[in-house]
Design a protein around this motif. Structure first.
Motif, PDB file in Angstrom:
ATOM      1  N   GLU A 180      13.758  -6.256  19.439  1.00 43.27           N
ATOM      2  CA  GLU A 180      13.247  -6.699  18.052  1.00 43.27           C
ATOM      3  C   GLU A 180      12.205  -7.775  18.187  1.00 43.27           C
ATOM      4  O   GLU A 180      11.729  -8.223  17.258  1.00 43.27           O
ATOM      5  N   GLY A 181      12.316  -8.637  19.276  1.00 46.50           N
ATOM      6  CA  GLY A 181      11.637 -10.013  19.586  1.00 46.50           C
ATOM      7  C   GLY A 181       9.751  -9.517  19.504  1.00 46.50           C
ATOM      8  O   GLY A 181       9.313 -10.304  19.473  1.00 46.50           O
ATOM      9  N   GLU A 182       9.640  -8.244  19.770  1.00 47.44           N
ATOM     10  CA  GLU A 182       8.314  -7.739  20.078  1.00 47.44           C
ATOM     11  C   GLU A 182       7.547  -7.916  18.700  1.00 47.44           C
ATOM     12  O   GLU A 182       6.331  -8.181  18.644  1.00 47.44           O
ATOM     13  N   ILE A 183       8.360  -8.123  17.313  1.00 50.09           N
ATOM     14  CA  ILE A 183       7.437  -8.295  16.153  1.00 50.09           C
ATOM     15  C   ILE A 183       6.708  -9.708  16.350  1.00 50.09           C
ATOM     16  O   ILE A 183       5.933 -10.057  15.780  1.00 50.09           O
ATOM     17  N   GLU A 184       7.157 -10.602  17.063  1.00 51.99           N
ATOM     18  CA  GLU A 184       6.440 -11.935  17.308  1.00 51.99           C
ATOM     19  C   GLU A 184       5.077 -11.923  18.033  1.00 51.99           C
ATOM     20  O   GLU A 184       4.334 -12.545  17.555  1.00 51.99           O
ATOM     21  N   LYS A 185       4.926 -10.687  18.700  1.00 47.20           N
ATOM     22  CA  LYS A 185       4.024 -10.264  19.344  1.00 47.20           C
ATOM     23  C   LYS A 185       2.655  -9.997  18.375  1.00 47.20           C
ATOM     24  O   LYS A 185       1.416 -10.256  18.300  1.00 47.20           O
ATOM     25  N   LEU A 186       3.363  -9.148  17.483  1.00 53.69           N
ATOM     26  CA  LEU A 186       2.241  -8.673  16.140  1.00 53.69           C
ATOM     27  C   LEU A 186       1.863  -9.838  15.491  1.00 53.69           C
ATOM     28  O   LEU A 186       0.882  -9.974  14.929  1.00 53.69           O
ATOM     29  N   TYR A 187       2.985 -10.832  15.109  1.00 52.13           N
ATOM     30  CA  TYR A 187       2.739 -11.945  14.345  1.00 52.13           C
ATOM     31  C   TYR A 187       1.628 -12.889  14.804  1.00 52.13           C
ATOM     32  O   TYR A 187       0.561 -13.391  14.498  1.00 52.13           O
ATOM     33  N   ASP A 188       1.752 -12.936  16.479  1.00 47.63           N
ATOM     34  CA  ASP A 188       0.690 -13.870  17.027  1.00 47.63           C
ATOM     35  C   ASP A 188      -0.735 -12.954  16.888  1.00 47.63           C
ATOM     36  O   ASP A 188      -1.817 -13.914  16.708  1.00 47.63           O
ATOM     37  N   LEU A 189      -0.743 -11.674  16.994  1.00 55.05           N
ATOM     38  CA  LEU A 189      -2.129 -11.135  16.648  1.00 55.05           C
ATOM     39  C   LEU A 189      -2.712 -11.357  15.508  1.00 55.05           C
ATOM     40  O   LEU A 189      -3.939 -11.544  15.383  1.00 55.05           O
ATOM     41  N   ILE A 190      -1.852 -11.331  14.591  1.00 55.13           N
ATOM     42  CA  ILE A 190      -2.420 -11.577  13.024  1.00 55.13           C
ATOM     43  C   ILE A 190      -2.637 -12.956  12.807  1.00 55.13           C
ATOM     44  O   ILE A 190      -3.992 -13.076  12.202  1.00 55.13           O
ATOM     45  N   GLN A 207      11.489  -4.897  10.686  1.00 53.09           N
ATOM     46  CA  GLN A 207      11.389  -6.468  11.397  1.00 53.09           C
ATOM     47  C   GLN A 207      10.698  -7.065  10.874  1.00 53.09           C
ATOM     48  O   GLN A 207      10.788  -8.227  10.736  1.00 53.09           O
ATOM     49  N   ILE A 208       9.658  -6.768   9.949  1.00 54.35           N
ATOM     50  CA  ILE A 208       8.659  -7.837   9.273  1.00 54.35           C
ATOM     51  C   ILE A 208       9.418  -8.437   8.280  1.00 54.35           C
ATOM     52  O   ILE A 208      10.235  -8.268   7.544  1.00 54.35           O
ATOM     53  N   ASP A 209       9.079  -9.820   8.245  1.00 56.52           N
ATOM     54  CA  ASP A 209       9.264 -10.804   7.394  1.00 56.52           C
ATOM     55  C   ASP A 209       8.666 -10.668   6.125  1.00 56.52           C
ATOM     56  O   ASP A 209       7.415 -11.262   5.811  1.00 56.52           O
ATOM     57  N   TYR A 210       9.086  -9.953   4.842  1.00 54.31           N
ATOM     58  CA  TYR A 210       8.127  -9.904   3.877  1.00 54.31           C
ATOM     59  C   TYR A 210       8.250 -11.100   2.769  1.00 54.31           C
ATOM     60  O   TYR A 210       7.573 -10.839   1.907  1.00 54.31           O
ATOM     61  N   GLU A 211       8.633 -12.354   3.401  1.00 55.56           N
ATOM     62  CA  GLU A 211       8.291 -13.410   2.609  1.00 55.56           C
ATOM     63  C   GLU A 211       6.898 -13.776   2.853  1.00 55.56           C
ATOM     64  O   GLU A 211       6.365 -14.703   2.308  1.00 55.56           O
ATOM     65  N   LEU A 212       6.492 -13.542   4.145  1.00 57.67           N
ATOM     66  CA  LEU A 212       5.267 -13.810   4.838  1.00 57.67           C
ATOM     67  C   LEU A 212       4.317 -12.907   4.422  1.00 57.67           C
ATOM     68  O   LEU A 212       2.949 -13.345   4.483  1.00 57.67           O
TER      69      LEU A 212
END
Length: 396
Positions: free
Chosen positions: A384-394, A27-32
């Protein structure tokens, strides 16, 4: 500019934490983000499911030697005059064998295993120990990183882990992630001084992917003259497969035609085989081993059963819900985080008799079966939307 993330994991064998990591990486955005993965063992059913963008790191020379086994590694270290590493190799083996509890053994042998690694030259933006114990210890002790995160997939209260060993490591983490509210509560109660850095990120499951994989062929045909039951999990004490065998025995004795299939491997396999033989269930209870694609087995089953003594948050239950199976689970601490009793599944007490009663209820009561299935159809199950929580932590 892309941020660099390192994930650390023991291996990608067939476990809930391992499956959770692979699902997250898809699910990670590999452009980021540029993502690297360190595995203590480059093996496991999920290894070939990694996204191609993920770079799997190589082992350092000393750890490669360590991994060859006690005799070979000891002789090699002695020949290379690395006497301290030879000594630590012996101590690692002695400790591992003397400590009967595998969880405590992993914690207490890290101080020896740690000696086979150097601190990384590269500095990461974020380093994530994606499983409790060794993965977290490695991130804290050996990784240069602006932010360090530890991921705990179990209910700490029931884990058998030594909090005195974990405390100094958790103190050095920026965030502690766990997989359910019940697990977060447990960590906050055991480590109250860290409660403000505990976050919950649910395991990522994708209904679209699971549905697609469930339509693939499997290497057997389930007999529709029997009630076909599937359980997925390690063959270990905490997963309660022994209770499943005893529940199967009760059902068969009560005249039910049962075929119960367990997908998984583990240390309890030999004991379970003996129990199956003792109960004369060779035609009813089957240990099928690991399956790279378990979803056709779940899809074709009549009932899914999770007889665990404890869980963090079971990915297998989420997957069975996605495949709209009538589910029986035991009443471990976090069961109610996933199942509403008599609404989306049946929750029974932690014993074989209760498990058998829950299965019997589903066999005999078509109305309850249909209600559970209809309620699962109405539930929003993708995470799948849980990935946004990881982005927020980062980003914090």
């Amino acid at each position: 500019m892309k941020q660099n993330i390192l994930f650390v994991m023991p291996s990608l064998s067939a476990g809930g934490g391992e499956k959770s990591l692979v699902n997250l990486l898809t699910q990670i955005d590999y452009e980021l983000y540029d993502v690297e993965l360190f595995l203590f063992k480059r093996e496991g059913l999920f290894l070939n499911m990694l996204p191609e963008e993920v770079q799997v790191l190589d082992f350092p020379k000393e750890y490669k030697i360590f991994s060859k086994g006690l005799f070979t590694s000891f002789i090699t270290f002695m020949k290379e005059r690395q006497f301290s590493l030879a000594f630590y190799r012996i101590m690692f083996t002695v400790k591992s064998r003397l400590i009967k509890d595998n969880k405590n053994a992993e914690q207490q042998t890290w101080k020896y295993l740690n000696m086979y690694f150097n601190t990384t030259h590269k500095e990461y933006d974020v380093a994530i120990g994606f499983l409790e114990k060794t993965s977290i210890y490695y991130v804290v002790d050996r990784i240069k990183s602006t932010k360090k995160i530890g991921w705990i997939h179990t209910n700490y209260s029931n884990s058998g882990m030594n909090k005195d060993i974990d405390h100094p490591y958790y103190e050095k983490l920026d965030r502690i992630v766990t997989v359910s509210q019940e697990c977060a509560k447990s960590i906050s109660e055991i480590f109250p001084d860290f409660k403000d850095k505990v976050d919950v990120i649910f395991n990522i499951v994708s209904p679209k992917i699971i549905d697609k994989l469930s339509k693939e062929n499997m290497d057997m045909v389930m007999d529709d003259k029997f009630v076909n039951i599937v359980t997925m999990g390690r063959l270990s004490y905490e997963k309660g497969i022994d209770m499943a065998v005893n529940a199967c025995d009760l059902l068969v004795k009560n005249g039910f035609n049962i075929k119960w299939y367990v997908l998984g491997e583990g240390d309890e396999k030999e004991n379970l085989e003996e129990l199956i033989k003792k109960k004369k269930l060779g035609n009813n209870f089957f240990l099928l081993g690991l399956k790279e694609n378990p979803y056709p087995y779940i899809k074709n089953a009549d009932i899914y059963v999770q007889p665990s003594r404890y869980e963090g948050k079971s990915i297998a239950i989420d997957e069975a819900k996605i495949l709209k199976k009538p589910i029986v689970v035991t009443n471990y601490n976090s069961a109610k985080d996933q199942i509403a009793n008599r609404v989306t599944g049946i929750i029974e007490e932690l014993n074989a008799t209760s498990v058998a009663e829950g299965i019997q209820l589903l066999i005999e009561n078509e109305e309850i079966r249909k209600r559970l299935i209809n309620n699962l159809h109405a539930e929003q199950l993708g995470t799948e939307g849980e990935i946004e929580k990881l982005y927020d932590l980062i980003r914090r």
